[in-house]
Design a protein around this motif. Structure first.
Motif, PDB file in Angstrom:
ATOM      1  N   VAL A  63       0.868  -1.176   0.000  1.00  0.00           N
ATOM      2  CA  VAL A  63       0.000   0.000   0.000  1.00  0.00           C
ATOM      3  C   VAL A  63       0.902   1.221   0.000  1.00  0.00           C
ATOM      4  O   VAL A  63       1.842   1.304   0.788  1.00  0.00           O
ATOM      5  CB  VAL A  63      -0.902   0.033   1.261  1.00  0.00           C
ATOM      6  CG1 VAL A  63      -1.802   1.263   1.250  1.00  0.00           C
ATOM      7  CG2 VAL A  63      -1.730  -1.235   1.376  1.00  0.00           C
ATOM      8  N   ALA A  64       0.617   2.157  -0.893  1.00  0.00           N
ATOM      9  CA  ALA A  64       1.397   3.397  -0.923  1.00  0.00           C
ATOM     10  C   ALA A  64       1.198   4.151   0.388  1.00  0.00           C
ATOM     11  O   ALA A  64       0.158   4.018   1.046  1.00  0.00           O
ATOM     12  CB  ALA A  64       0.962   4.260  -2.103  1.00  0.00           C
ATOM     13  N   LEU A  76      -0.110  -1.676  -4.999  1.00  0.00           N
ATOM     14  CA  LEU A  76       0.700  -2.276  -6.042  1.00  0.00           C
ATOM     15  C   LEU A  76       0.686  -3.781  -5.810  1.00  0.00           C
ATOM     16  O   LEU A  76       1.042  -4.252  -4.732  1.00  0.00           O
ATOM     17  CB  LEU A  76       2.144  -1.772  -5.996  1.00  0.00           C
ATOM     18  CG  LEU A  76       3.122  -2.520  -6.904  1.00  0.00           C
ATOM     19  CD1 LEU A  76       2.735  -2.353  -8.377  1.00  0.00           C
ATOM     20  CD2 LEU A  76       4.544  -2.070  -6.654  1.00  0.00           C
ATOM     21  N   LEU A  77       0.247  -4.507  -6.808  1.00  0.00           N
ATOM     22  CA  LEU A  77       0.272  -5.967  -6.773  1.00  0.00           C
ATOM     23  C   LEU A  77       1.313  -6.400  -7.792  1.00  0.00           C
ATOM     24  O   LEU A  77       1.114  -6.267  -8.998  1.00  0.00           O
ATOM     25  CB  LEU A  77      -1.100  -6.550  -7.122  1.00  0.00           C
ATOM     26  CG  LEU A  77      -2.281  -6.028  -6.316  1.00  0.00           C
ATOM     27  CD1 LEU A  77      -3.573  -6.705  -6.765  1.00  0.00           C
ATOM     28  CD2 LEU A  77      -2.074  -6.231  -4.834  1.00  0.00           C
ATOM     29  N   ASP A  78       2.431  -6.891  -7.324  1.00  0.00           N
ATOM     30  CA  ASP A  78       3.556  -7.236  -8.184  1.00  0.00           C
ATOM     31  C   ASP A  78       3.690  -8.752  -8.245  1.00  0.00           C
ATOM     32  O   ASP A  78       4.348  -9.363  -7.401  1.00  0.00           O
ATOM     33  CB  ASP A  78       4.831  -6.592  -7.640  1.00  0.00           C
ATOM     34  CG  ASP A  78       6.000  -6.745  -8.589  1.00  0.00           C
ATOM     35  OD1 ASP A  78       5.856  -7.421  -9.632  1.00  0.00           O
ATOM     36  OD2 ASP A  78       7.067  -6.189  -8.284  1.00  0.00           O
ATOM     37  N   ALA A 101      -5.390  -1.426   4.058  1.00  0.00           N
ATOM     38  CA  ALA A 101      -5.783  -0.165   3.420  1.00  0.00           C
ATOM     39  C   ALA A 101      -7.174   0.274   3.857  1.00  0.00           C
ATOM     40  O   ALA A 101      -7.449   1.475   3.982  1.00  0.00           O
ATOM     41  CB  ALA A 101      -5.735  -0.308   1.902  1.00  0.00           C
ATOM     42  N   LEU A 102      -8.049  -0.677   4.103  1.00  0.00           N
ATOM     43  CA  LEU A 102      -9.439  -0.351   4.456  1.00  0.00           C
ATOM     44  C   LEU A 102      -9.608   0.184   5.872  1.00  0.00           C
ATOM     45  O   LEU A 102     -10.712   0.531   6.270  1.00  0.00           O
ATOM     46  CB  LEU A 102     -10.339  -1.569   4.256  1.00  0.00           C
ATOM     47  CG  LEU A 102     -10.640  -1.905   2.802  1.00  0.00           C
ATOM     48  CD1 LEU A 102     -11.357  -3.243   2.703  1.00  0.00           C
ATOM     49  CD2 LEU A 102     -11.460  -0.806   2.151  1.00  0.00           C
ATOM     50  N   ILE A 114      -5.803  -0.046  -7.935  1.00  0.00           N
ATOM     51  CA  ILE A 114      -4.890  -1.187  -7.903  1.00  0.00           C
ATOM     52  C   ILE A 114      -4.071  -1.220  -9.189  1.00  0.00           C
ATOM     53  O   ILE A 114      -4.636  -1.221 -10.287  1.00  0.00           O
ATOM     54  CB  ILE A 114      -5.648  -2.518  -7.727  1.00  0.00           C
ATOM     55  CG1 ILE A 114      -6.464  -2.488  -6.433  1.00  0.00           C
ATOM     56  CG2 ILE A 114      -4.678  -3.695  -7.742  1.00  0.00           C
ATOM     57  CD1 ILE A 114      -7.331  -3.705  -6.223  1.00  0.00           C
ATOM     58  N   TYR A 115      -2.750  -1.234  -9.031  1.00  0.00           N
ATOM     59  CA  TYR A 115      -1.835  -1.416 -10.150  1.00  0.00           C
ATOM     60  C   TYR A 115      -1.305  -2.838 -10.064  1.00  0.00           C
ATOM     61  O   TYR A 115      -0.799  -3.257  -9.026  1.00  0.00           O
ATOM     62  CB  TYR A 115      -0.662  -0.437 -10.072  1.00  0.00           C
ATOM     63  CG  TYR A 115      -1.074   0.990 -10.278  1.00  0.00           C
ATOM     64  CD1 TYR A 115      -1.235   1.500 -11.565  1.00  0.00           C
ATOM     65  CD2 TYR A 115      -1.318   1.824  -9.197  1.00  0.00           C
ATOM     66  CE1 TYR A 115      -1.637   2.812 -11.758  1.00  0.00           C
ATOM     67  CE2 TYR A 115      -1.700   3.143  -9.382  1.00  0.00           C
ATOM     68  CZ  TYR A 115      -1.857   3.624 -10.670  1.00  0.00           C
ATOM     69  OH  TYR A 115      -2.245   4.922 -10.851  1.00  0.00           O
ATOM     70  N   VAL A 116      -1.429  -3.572 -11.169  1.00  0.00           N
ATOM     71  CA  VAL A 116      -1.006  -4.969 -11.187  1.00  0.00           C
ATOM     72  C   VAL A 116       0.140  -5.124 -12.167  1.00  0.00           C
ATOM     73  O   VAL A 116       0.040  -4.704 -13.326  1.00  0.00           O
ATOM     74  CB  VAL A 116      -2.164  -5.896 -11.583  1.00  0.00           C
ATOM     75  CG1 VAL A 116      -1.698  -7.356 -11.589  1.00  0.00           C
ATOM     76  CG2 VAL A 116      -3.353  -5.711 -10.654  1.00  0.00           C
TER      77      VAL A 116
END
Length: 123
Positions: A63-64, A76-78, A101-102, A114-116
């Protein structure tokens, strides 16, 4: 516990206080949580995370530190190192991160971006 009034409020905020939609989302959440965590689904998620050393060691999800301009959390899901095999460990790690995050009210109201990153394109 994870089924407290505060937890229910997350679902109400998500559905802009439409009770019927919030209940449907709440039920779907618990059905999925049972699939992911099995017999431990109704245990405290914090307790599960603390005991799940394998999932907590993997750094697939982050989480940023700050939200975006709209108040949404940025995740970010890497998964590029997974090689196309999305493991149960990676799924649990993702679950824990999203819950983290929630905790923020603005995220409950505004959502998550969400960035994957994957090994191959999904398109």
């Amino acid at each position: 516990p994870d089924y407290s009034d505060a937890m229910k409020l997350v679902f109400l905020r998500c559905e802009v206080f439409n009770v019927e939609l919030a209940v449907r989302r709440f039920v779907a959440y618990w059905e999925t949580r049972v699939e992911v965590f099995g017999e431990h689904a109704f245990s405290s998620l914090l307790g599960l995370a603390n005991d799940d050393h394998e999932a907590m060691k993997c750094k697939y999800t982050q989480v940023a530190e700050r939200c975006d301009e709209a108040g949404r959390a940025i995740l970010l899901l890497d998964y590029h190192s997974e090689g196309g095999n999305f493991s149960d460990t990676a799924l649990r790690s993702c679950w824990y991160t999203i819950h983290s995050a929630l905790r923020e009210e603005s995220v409950q109201k505004k959502g998550i971006v969400i960035y994957v990153r994957t090994l191959q394109s999904i398109m």
